[in-house]
Design a protein around this motif. Sequence first.
Motif, PDB file in Angstrom:
ATOM      1  N   PRO A 297      -3.303  10.805  17.062  1.00 42.40           N
ATOM      2  CA  PRO A 297      -4.665  10.369  17.204  1.00 42.40           C
ATOM      3  C   PRO A 297      -4.972   9.237  17.841  1.00 42.40           C
ATOM      4  O   PRO A 297      -4.208   8.552  18.523  1.00 42.40           O
ATOM      5  CB  PRO A 297      -4.735   9.871  15.518  1.00 42.40           C
ATOM      6  N   ASP A 298      -6.388   8.881  18.395  1.00 46.92           N
ATOM      7  CA  ASP A 298      -6.682   7.780  19.049  1.00 46.92           C
ATOM      8  C   ASP A 298      -6.485   6.612  18.118  1.00 46.92           C
ATOM      9  O   ASP A 298      -6.600   6.604  17.075  1.00 46.92           O
ATOM     10  CB  ASP A 298      -8.185   7.864  19.135  1.00 46.92           C
ATOM     11  N   VAL A 299      -6.193   5.573  18.614  1.00 48.50           N
ATOM     12  CA  VAL A 299      -5.758   4.451  17.867  1.00 48.50           C
ATOM     13  C   VAL A 299      -6.993   3.713  16.832  1.00 48.50           C
ATOM     14  O   VAL A 299      -6.874   3.494  15.738  1.00 48.50           O
ATOM     15  CB  VAL A 299      -5.293   3.001  18.861  1.00 48.50           C
ATOM     16  N   ALA A 300      -8.115   3.926  17.698  1.00 52.04           N
ATOM     17  CA  ALA A 300      -9.425   3.545  16.804  1.00 52.04           C
ATOM     18  C   ALA A 300      -9.529   4.426  15.525  1.00 52.04           C
ATOM     19  O   ALA A 300      -9.816   3.980  14.402  1.00 52.04           O
ATOM     20  CB  ALA A 300     -10.486   3.484  17.695  1.00 52.04           C
ATOM     21  N   ASP A 301      -9.358   5.679  15.730  1.00 51.59           N
ATOM     22  CA  ASP A 301      -9.171   6.613  14.579  1.00 51.59           C
ATOM     23  C   ASP A 301      -8.248   6.355  13.484  1.00 51.59           C
ATOM     24  O   ASP A 301      -8.556   6.502  12.405  1.00 51.59           O
ATOM     25  CB  ASP A 301      -9.358   8.068  15.027  1.00 51.59           C
ATOM     26  N   LEU A 302      -7.013   6.112  14.003  1.00 50.50           N
ATOM     27  CA  LEU A 302      -5.981   5.549  13.057  1.00 50.50           C
ATOM     28  C   LEU A 302      -6.402   4.592  12.212  1.00 50.50           C
ATOM     29  O   LEU A 302      -5.982   4.151  11.016  1.00 50.50           O
ATOM     30  CB  LEU A 302      -4.556   5.671  13.746  1.00 50.50           C
ATOM     31  N   GLN A 303      -6.741   3.443  13.002  1.00 45.53           N
ATOM     32  CA  GLN A 303      -7.122   2.186  12.309  1.00 45.53           C
ATOM     33  C   GLN A 303      -8.376   2.428  11.313  1.00 45.53           C
ATOM     34  O   GLN A 303      -8.396   1.816  10.257  1.00 45.53           O
ATOM     35  CB  GLN A 303      -7.753   1.287  13.502  1.00 45.53           C
ATOM     36  N   ALA A 304      -9.260   3.345  11.898  1.00 48.88           N
ATOM     37  CA  ALA A 304     -10.486   3.510  10.788  1.00 48.88           C
ATOM     38  C   ALA A 304      -9.746   4.102   9.460  1.00 48.88           C
ATOM     39  O   ALA A 304     -10.163   3.692   8.089  1.00 48.88           O
ATOM     40  CB  ALA A 304     -11.335   4.249  11.313  1.00 48.88           C
ATOM     41  N   ALA A 305      -8.774   4.974   9.543  1.00 49.15           N
ATOM     42  CA  ALA A 305      -8.353   5.832   8.664  1.00 49.15           C
ATOM     43  C   ALA A 305      -7.381   4.556   7.772  1.00 49.15           C
ATOM     44  O   ALA A 305      -7.305   4.805   6.422  1.00 49.15           O
ATOM     45  CB  ALA A 305      -7.153   6.853   9.078  1.00 49.15           C
ATOM     46  N   ALA A 306      -6.477   3.761   8.374  1.00 53.50           N
ATOM     47  CA  ALA A 306      -5.670   2.841   7.664  1.00 53.50           C
ATOM     48  C   ALA A 306      -6.449   1.936   6.931  1.00 53.50           C
ATOM     49  O   ALA A 306      -6.114   1.544   5.771  1.00 53.50           O
ATOM     50  CB  ALA A 306      -4.840   2.118   8.748  1.00 53.50           C
ATOM     51  N   ARG A 307      -7.749   1.342   7.298  1.00 53.83           N
ATOM     52  CA  ARG A 307      -8.674   0.593   6.564  1.00 53.83           C
ATOM     53  C   ARG A 307      -9.134   1.289   5.490  1.00 53.83           C
ATOM     54  O   ARG A 307      -9.336   0.694   4.356  1.00 53.83           O
ATOM     55  CB  ARG A 307      -9.655   0.015   7.416  1.00 53.83           C
ATOM     56  N   ARG A 308      -9.397   2.636   5.482  1.00 50.05           N
ATOM     57  CA  ARG A 308      -9.716   3.407   4.428  1.00 50.05           C
ATOM     58  C   ARG A 308      -8.752   3.545   3.515  1.00 50.05           C
ATOM     59  O   ARG A 308      -9.039   3.320   2.221  1.00 50.05           O
ATOM     60  CB  ARG A 308     -10.217   4.808   4.773  1.00 50.05           C
TER      61      ARG A 308
ATOM     62  N   PRO B 121     -11.510  -1.493   0.870  1.00 48.50           N
ATOM     63  CA  PRO B 121     -11.108  -1.172   2.282  1.00 48.50           C
ATOM     64  C   PRO B 121     -10.176  -2.319   2.713  1.00 48.50           C
ATOM     65  O   PRO B 121     -10.434  -3.277   2.440  1.00 48.50           O
ATOM     66  CB  PRO B 121     -12.511  -1.180   3.093  1.00 48.50           C
ATOM     67  N   GLY B 122      -9.525  -2.099   3.811  1.00 51.14           N
ATOM     68  CA  GLY B 122      -8.588  -3.168   4.387  1.00 51.14           C
ATOM     69  C   GLY B 122      -9.173  -3.419   5.885  1.00 51.14           C
ATOM     70  O   GLY B 122     -10.090  -3.023   6.277  1.00 51.14           O
ATOM     71  N   ASP B 123      -8.344  -4.496   6.326  1.00 53.78           N
ATOM     72  CA  ASP B 123      -8.850  -4.914   7.653  1.00 53.78           C
ATOM     73  C   ASP B 123      -7.786  -5.114   8.633  1.00 53.78           C
ATOM     74  O   ASP B 123      -7.723  -5.846   9.615  1.00 53.78           O
ATOM     75  CB  ASP B 123      -9.381  -6.586   7.221  1.00 53.78           C
TER      76      ASP B 123
ATOM     77  N   VAL C 245       0.693  -1.189  -0.065  1.00 56.09           N
ATOM     78  CA  VAL C 245      -0.063  -0.104   0.061  1.00 56.09           C
ATOM     79  C   VAL C 245       0.807   1.102   0.104  1.00 56.09           C
ATOM     80  O   VAL C 245       1.821   1.332   0.708  1.00 56.09           O
ATOM     81  CB  VAL C 245      -0.702   0.006   1.225  1.00 56.09           C
ATOM     82  N   VAL C 246       0.554   2.166  -0.964  1.00 56.19           N
ATOM     83  CA  VAL C 246       1.441   3.444  -1.050  1.00 56.19           C
ATOM     84  C   VAL C 246       0.672   4.547  -0.485  1.00 56.19           C
ATOM     85  O   VAL C 246      -0.354   4.841  -0.899  1.00 56.19           O
ATOM     86  CB  VAL C 246       2.018   3.518  -2.332  1.00 56.19           C
ATOM     87  N   LEU C 247       1.180   5.283   0.677  1.00 55.83           N
ATOM     88  CA  LEU C 247       0.479   6.432   0.959  1.00 55.83           C
ATOM     89  C   LEU C 247       1.273   7.577   0.921  1.00 55.83           C
ATOM     90  O   LEU C 247       2.319   7.665   0.979  1.00 55.83           O
ATOM     91  CB  LEU C 247       0.358   6.012   2.639  1.00 55.83           C
ATOM     92  N   ASP C 248       0.527   8.824   0.430  1.00 58.31           N
ATOM     93  CA  ASP C 248       1.026   9.800  -0.071  1.00 58.31           C
ATOM     94  C   ASP C 248       0.701  11.034   0.893  1.00 58.31           C
ATOM     95  O   ASP C 248      -0.311  11.626   0.858  1.00 58.31           O
ATOM     96  CB  ASP C 248       0.456  10.306  -1.501  1.00 58.31           C
ATOM     97  N   VAL C 249       1.676  11.260   1.679  1.00 54.68           N
ATOM     98  CA  VAL C 249       1.462  12.478   2.955  1.00 54.68           C
ATOM     99  C   VAL C 249       1.631  13.884   2.336  1.00 54.68           C
ATOM    100  O   VAL C 249       2.765  14.025   2.722  1.00 54.68           O
ATOM    101  CB  VAL C 249       1.860  11.915   4.068  1.00 54.68           C
ATOM    102  N   ARG C 250       0.838  14.377   1.569  1.00 58.13           N
ATOM    103  CA  ARG C 250       1.217  15.613   0.848  1.00 58.13           C
ATOM    104  C   ARG C 250       0.835  16.790   1.591  1.00 58.13           C
ATOM    105  O   ARG C 250      -0.115  17.280   1.613  1.00 58.13           O
ATOM    106  CB  ARG C 250       0.712  15.594  -0.448  1.00 58.13           C
ATOM    107  N   TRP C 251       1.952  17.137   2.615  1.00 60.19           N
ATOM    108  CA  TRP C 251       1.828  18.124   3.572  1.00 60.19           C
ATOM    109  C   TRP C 251       3.091  18.895   3.865  1.00 60.19           C
ATOM    110  O   TRP C 251       4.048  18.534   3.600  1.00 60.19           O
ATOM    111  CB  TRP C 251       1.178  17.494   4.982  1.00 60.19           C
ATOM    112  N   ALA C 252       2.778  20.110   4.191  1.00 62.07           N
ATOM    113  CA  ALA C 252       3.964  21.101   4.687  1.00 62.07           C
ATOM    114  C   ALA C 252       3.409  22.095   5.362  1.00 62.07           C
ATOM    115  O   ALA C 252       2.327  22.456   5.274  1.00 62.07           O
ATOM    116  CB  ALA C 252       4.621  21.602   3.355  1.00 62.07           C
ATOM    117  N   LEU C 253       4.380  22.592   6.333  1.00 62.46           N
ATOM    118  CA  LEU C 253       3.823  23.867   7.098  1.00 62.46           C
ATOM    119  C   LEU C 253       3.398  24.865   6.203  1.00 62.46           C
ATOM    120  O   LEU C 253       4.357  25.456   5.537  1.00 62.46           O
ATOM    121  CB  LEU C 253       5.070  24.256   7.900  1.00 62.46           C
ATOM    122  N   GLY C 254       2.154  25.426   6.340  1.00 65.35           N
ATOM    123  CA  GLY C 254       1.781  26.521   5.526  1.00 65.35           C
ATOM    124  C   GLY C 254       0.856  26.070   4.425  1.00 65.35           C
ATOM    125  O   GLY C 254       0.302  27.111   3.571  1.00 65.35           O
ATOM    126  N   ALA C 255       0.996  24.628   3.986  1.00 64.17           N
ATOM    127  CA  ALA C 255       0.393  24.278   2.910  1.00 64.17           C
ATOM    128  C   ALA C 255      -0.176  22.439   3.561  1.00 64.17           C
ATOM    129  O   ALA C 255       0.407  21.690   3.011  1.00 64.17           O
ATOM    130  CB  ALA C 255       1.221  24.176   1.655  1.00 64.17           C
TER     131      ALA C 255
END
Length: 296
Positions: free
Chosen positions: A77-88, A150-152, A29-39
Amino acid sequence: MDAPAALRAAHLVDASTLAALLAGDAPPVVLDVRWALGAPDGRATHRAARVPGSTYVDLETELAGHGAPTDGRHPLPDVADLQAAARRWGVGAGQAVVVLDDVAGLSAARAWWLLRWAGLADVRLLDGGLAAWRAAGLPLASSDPVAPAPGDVVLRGGALPTVDADGAAALASRGRLLDVRAGERYRGETEPVDPRAGHVPGALSAPTAETLDAAGALVPSTTLDERFAALGTAPGERVGVSCGSGVTAAHAALTLVLSGREPVLFPGSWSAWANDPARPVAVGAEPWGSDGPTSA
């Protein structure tokens, strides 16, 4: 394979290797964290040019929680929230993950650290980020992204060590807290985001940008070891890392791992410390400040 090479293979991947993995029978799975301070919102740039098959990750909402100012700008983040995101994102149980960004890994390392903190064993950073992919002449996708199936995956927290502000102060008192912000922020000459300028008394200045070469790839492990040895740390030692809000500190944590040290992340970092008026602030180039042990 020697120990430094094995560590790099476990935590980093180069562009050509990632391309081969994506063409294989069990692509990561390839995750793109396109973020920067100010953007902080990178959806548009991700959509315009991305590694084919990669999924956009919103650092502000998916890799951070929300709390009081003294929790910092990007609390865990809460682990439950992170898990839900990772499954998405399509992460399945036992599946490999590769994280990347377009700022030499300085934001994607947050996902690397969080997912390993949450118990995933196979998470690697694309060394050099999207620039390395482009430099290798590999194709970029620009059509509308397709949501993954979705993942599991099942996540848990606490697999990597952290400290709160009291723990950071204790590490700093022994000279084992690295502040990886730019030098001018450490010295208190400027502070573009947080309410006070300066650094945690006793913290050492170690800008994480200095661990990158001119192309944005990480410098060799031997160079990292020499850098951290010059700061008074030794292989196998627990070393605290702090930044503005716990994002680039994760990149510094990766460099400490590659040098054989054990990083301890201060998730709230300066944004948490500066929002607590009871916490002393040091200014200047010296760890304890230019005016004494705990200049305010």
